[in-house]
Design a protein around this motif. Structure first.
Motif, PDB file in Angstrom:
ATOM      1  N   VAL A  55       0.826  -1.213   0.000  1.00 42.81           N
ATOM      2  CA  VAL A  55       0.000   0.000   0.000  1.00 42.81           C
ATOM      3  C   VAL A  55       0.860   1.263   0.000  1.00 42.81           C
ATOM      4  O   VAL A  55       0.372   2.358   0.269  1.00 42.81           O
ATOM      5  N   GLY A  56       2.155   1.104  -0.281  1.00 41.68           N
ATOM      6  CA  GLY A  56       3.032   2.251  -0.452  1.00 41.68           C
ATOM      7  C   GLY A  56       3.713   2.772   0.797  1.00 41.68           C
ATOM      8  O   GLY A  56       4.267   3.865   0.787  1.00 41.68           O
ATOM      9  N   ILE A  57       3.705   2.009   1.888  1.00 39.06           N
ATOM     10  CA  ILE A  57       4.393   2.449   3.102  1.00 39.06           C
ATOM     11  C   ILE A  57       5.879   2.113   2.964  1.00 39.06           C
ATOM     12  O   ILE A  57       6.242   0.971   2.701  1.00 39.06           O
ATOM     13  N   ASN A  58       6.734   3.106   3.145  1.00 39.49           N
ATOM     14  CA  ASN A  58       8.179   2.919   3.094  1.00 39.49           C
ATOM     15  C   ASN A  58       8.644   2.579   4.501  1.00 39.49           C
ATOM     16  O   ASN A  58       8.845   3.462   5.333  1.00 39.49           O
ATOM     17  N   MET A  59       8.792   1.290   4.783  1.00 39.42           N
ATOM     18  CA  MET A  59       9.149   0.872   6.138  1.00 39.42           C
ATOM     19  C   MET A  59      10.570   1.265   6.515  1.00 39.42           C
ATOM     20  O   MET A  59      10.851   1.492   7.684  1.00 39.42           O
ATOM     21  N   LYS A  60      11.474   1.359   5.556  1.00 37.01           N
ATOM     22  CA  LYS A  60      12.831   1.784   5.881  1.00 37.01           C
ATOM     23  C   LYS A  60      12.804   3.210   6.429  1.00 37.01           C
ATOM     24  O   LYS A  60      13.392   3.505   7.473  1.00 37.01           O
ATOM     25  N   LYS A  61      12.087   4.098   5.765  1.00 41.65           N
ATOM     26  CA  LYS A  61      11.978   5.494   6.201  1.00 41.65           C
ATOM     27  C   LYS A  61      11.168   5.592   7.497  1.00 41.65           C
ATOM     28  O   LYS A  61      11.539   6.313   8.421  1.00 41.65           O
ATOM     29  N   THR A  62      10.076   4.854   7.582  1.00 40.02           N
ATOM     30  CA  THR A  62       9.230   4.875   8.780  1.00 40.02           C
ATOM     31  C   THR A  62      10.000   4.396  10.002  1.00 40.02           C
ATOM     32  O   THR A  62       9.930   5.000  11.066  1.00 40.02           O
TER      33      THR A  62
END
Length: 79
Positions: free
Chosen positions: A47-54
């Motif tokens: 769904v487009g969540i950038n887990m590395k950035k988050t």
């Protein structure tokens, strides 16, 4: 945690997991129907969540390449 959030009145709470859903030994996707649709978790990147950035913003940086056993990570969004 999602169920707890829902029961506390956060009816739009949604949970995601890393990787693919692991509820079934063999996925029923060929038939187009998830037999555990009320329990299935889709991956956050779908769904487009950038887990590395988050994760970095939460001071939990992901380091690549991963060495050893990776730690599982999930995310719960509450509105």
């Amino acid at each position: 945690m999602k169920k707890t959030a829902f029961n506390e009145g956060f009816t739009f709470a949604v949970a995601f997991v890393n990787g693919s859903c692991r509820l079934c030994e063999k996925c029923n996707v060929e038939k187009g129907i998830c037999i555990h649709s009320n329990m299935a978790r889709i991956p956050e990147h779908a769904v487009g969540i950038n887990m590395k950035k988050t994760a970095a913003e939460a001071e939990m940086p992901l380091v690549f390449p991963i060495k050893g056993q990776p730690e599982p990570m999930s995310i719960l969004l509450i509105d």
